[in-house]
Design a protein around this motif. Structure first.
Motif, PDB file in Angstrom:
ATOM      1  N   GLU A   1       0.838  -1.199   0.000  1.00  0.00           N
ATOM      2  CA  GLU A   1       0.000   0.000   0.000  1.00  0.00           C
ATOM      3  C   GLU A   1       0.875   1.252   0.000  1.00  0.00           C
ATOM      4  O   GLU A   1       0.572   2.242  -0.675  1.00  0.00           O
ATOM      5  CB  GLU A   1      -0.917   0.002   1.229  1.00  0.00           C
ATOM      6  CG  GLU A   1      -1.893   1.166   1.298  1.00  0.00           C
ATOM      7  CD  GLU A   1      -3.005   1.090   0.267  1.00  0.00           C
ATOM      8  OE1 GLU A   1      -3.722   2.099   0.104  1.00  0.00           O
ATOM      9  OE2 GLU A   1      -3.167   0.028  -0.382  1.00  0.00           O
TER      10      GLU A   1
ATOM     11  N   GLY B   1       2.587   1.574  -3.495  1.00  0.00           N
ATOM     12  CA  GLY B   1       1.625   1.828  -4.557  1.00  0.00           C
ATOM     13  C   GLY B   1       1.608   0.771  -5.637  1.00  0.00           C
ATOM     14  O   GLY B   1       2.653   0.295  -6.084  1.00  0.00           O
TER      15      GLY B   1
ATOM     16  N   ASN C   1      -3.534   4.865  -9.306  1.00  0.00           N
ATOM     17  CA  ASN C   1      -2.858   4.591  -8.036  1.00  0.00           C
ATOM     18  C   ASN C   1      -3.558   5.333  -6.904  1.00  0.00           C
ATOM     19  O   ASN C   1      -3.855   6.517  -7.019  1.00  0.00           O
ATOM     20  CB  ASN C   1      -1.394   5.024  -8.108  1.00  0.00           C
ATOM     21  CG  ASN C   1      -0.530   4.360  -7.061  1.00  0.00           C
ATOM     22  OD1 ASN C   1       0.050   3.314  -7.312  1.00  0.00           O
ATOM     23  ND2 ASN C   1      -0.429   4.954  -5.878  1.00  0.00           N
ATOM     24  N   ARG C   2      -3.807   4.626  -5.821  1.00  0.00           N
ATOM     25  CA  ARG C   2      -4.485   5.238  -4.672  1.00  0.00           C
ATOM     26  C   ARG C   2      -3.540   6.137  -3.892  1.00  0.00           C
ATOM     27  O   ARG C   2      -2.317   6.043  -4.033  1.00  0.00           O
ATOM     28  CB  ARG C   2      -5.058   4.155  -3.752  1.00  0.00           C
ATOM     29  CG  ARG C   2      -6.141   3.327  -4.417  1.00  0.00           C
ATOM     30  CD  ARG C   2      -6.876   2.460  -3.433  1.00  0.00           C
ATOM     31  NE  ARG C   2      -6.018   1.491  -2.759  1.00  0.00           N
ATOM     32  CZ  ARG C   2      -6.461   0.548  -1.932  1.00  0.00           C
ATOM     33  NH1 ARG C   2      -7.752   0.473  -1.655  1.00  0.00           N
ATOM     34  NH2 ARG C   2      -5.616  -0.307  -1.376  1.00  0.00           N
ATOM     35  N   ALA C   3      -4.105   6.990  -3.061  1.00  0.00           N
ATOM     36  CA  ALA C   3      -3.293   7.884  -2.238  1.00  0.00           C
ATOM     37  C   ALA C   3      -2.406   7.078  -1.297  1.00  0.00           C
ATOM     38  O   ALA C   3      -2.830   6.064  -0.726  1.00  0.00           O
ATOM     39  CB  ALA C   3      -4.188   8.825  -1.443  1.00  0.00           C
ATOM     40  N   GLN C   4      -1.184   7.518  -1.148  1.00  0.00           N
ATOM     41  CA  GLN C   4      -0.237   6.876  -0.237  1.00  0.00           C
ATOM     42  C   GLN C   4      -0.629   7.178   1.218  1.00  0.00           C
ATOM     43  O   GLN C   4      -1.075   8.279   1.533  1.00  0.00           O
ATOM     44  CB  GLN C   4       1.167   7.413  -0.511  1.00  0.00           C
ATOM     45  CG  GLN C   4       2.271   6.749   0.281  1.00  0.00           C
ATOM     46  CD  GLN C   4       3.614   7.417   0.019  1.00  0.00           C
ATOM     47  OE1 GLN C   4       3.706   8.647  -0.041  1.00  0.00           O
ATOM     48  NE2 GLN C   4       4.646   6.616  -0.137  1.00  0.00           N
TER      49      GLN C   4
ATOM     50  N   ALA D   1      -3.589  10.551  -4.781  1.00  0.00           N
ATOM     51  CA  ALA D   1      -4.201   9.588  -5.695  1.00  0.00           C
ATOM     52  C   ALA D   1      -4.153  10.141  -7.118  1.00  0.00           C
ATOM     53  O   ALA D   1      -4.433  11.319  -7.341  1.00  0.00           O
ATOM     54  CB  ALA D   1      -5.637   9.315  -5.284  1.00  0.00           C
TER      55      ALA D   1
ATOM     56  N   VAL E   1      -6.051  10.125 -10.238  1.00  0.00           N
ATOM     57  CA  VAL E   1      -7.386   9.763 -10.737  1.00  0.00           C
ATOM     58  C   VAL E   1      -7.507   9.995 -12.238  1.00  0.00           C
ATOM     59  O   VAL E   1      -8.598   9.882 -12.800  1.00  0.00           O
ATOM     60  CB  VAL E   1      -8.488  10.537  -9.989  1.00  0.00           C
ATOM     61  CG1 VAL E   1      -8.480  10.204  -8.509  1.00  0.00           C
ATOM     62  CG2 VAL E   1      -8.343  12.052 -10.195  1.00  0.00           C
TER      63      VAL E   1
END
Length: 271
Positions: free
Chosen positions: A69, A72, A127-130, A214, A216
């Protein structure tokens, strides 16, 4: 930590007095320096690392879900910048302003500092927020000392593409370097994005809470160059004497040799 964050990241430029920049880092935890790198430097650096970036696989190789997570699922990280980029080793980390800022922020307390890592970090679409974190967590005992603890470093986070809220601009909680409890890393609503043009740099303390945003977008790859500088009594992430060939090391400017550990370690920084 109380309430939501309404602070902003101050913006300065290369002509701003060193003392003013250092004071902003101390007060807010970070500051944006506009136009630190020229468009030509950005272009040359990106070209020099492009083939290595294309060969780099996104994500983490570790099975640990927390590690995955953090790094990423669609984020690439390329290290060993000294070897990969001539622009990096002869210009970026031999820049007078770069060293003047390190001196102003770290030298009096640390006596000597060096580069603990330098990475190209490219956040791809989806990719999602770190997770929010503080860089001093790399040396976990300092976490319990809070804001009264010693300075463990600063990060020069260069934008190599435009940084927008949509494409994954790094998020920072200004002032979180003064929170009494460093186990408190904030909530997702608190950070603000570091909006930058290519060539700008976010200079931030290892004590401030932050994280990659993130991405988006569907087709934009947000690229950055992260340079971590810490007191040279601390062990770095990259062991440069084992990564950089002696021929390359001998060709480097003296202060770059010192910056990557080709020297002895003394409190006053003797080589």
């Amino acid at each position: 930590m109380t309430g939501s964050n309404t602070a902003v990241l101050r913006k300065v430029n290369r002509a701003t007095p060193i003392e003013e920049v250092a004071a902003a880092v101390e007060a807010d935890g970070g500051v944006i320096i506009e136009g630190f790198l020229s468009p030509d430097q950005v272009k040359r650096f990106n070209a020099e690392v492009e083939s290595a970036m294309q060969a780099t696989t996104p994500g983490a190789t570790a099975d640990d879900e927390v590690v995955q997570e953090f790094f990423g699922s669609n984020t690439k990280r390329l290290t060993n910048m000294i070897t990969h980029s001539k622009t990096f080793r002869t210009e970026i980390v031999d820049d007078d302003l770069f060293h003047q800022l390190c001196d102003a922020i770290l030298l009096e307390e640390a006596g000597s500092y060096w580069m603990v890592t330098a990475q190209v970090i490219e956040i791809g679409p989806g990719n999602r927020a770190q997770p929010l974190h503080r860089d001093l967590e790399n040396w976990y005992p300092f976490l319990s000392l809070g804001p009264q603890g010693p300075k463990t470093g600063v990060n020069f986070f260069f934008a190599l593409t435009e940084f927008t809220e949509e494409n994954g601009a790094t998020r920072v909680i200004p002032g979180s370097n003064h929170w009494p409890d460093y186990e408190d890393r904030g909530t997702p609503e608190q950070p603000i994005p570091a909006l930058m043009d290519a060539g700008d740099v976010l200079l931030f303390s290892s004590k401030v809470a932050h994280g990659g945003g993130a991405n988006v977008t569907t087709d934009f790859y947000r690229r950055a160059l992260s340079i971590g500088i810490s007191p040279s009594i601390l062990t770095g992430e990259e062991a440069y004497p084992f990564l950089v060939s002696m021929d390359t090391a001998r060709s480097l400017p003296p202060r770059v040799q010192s910056l990557i550990g080709f020297r002895s370690q003394y409190p006053k920084g003797a080589r």
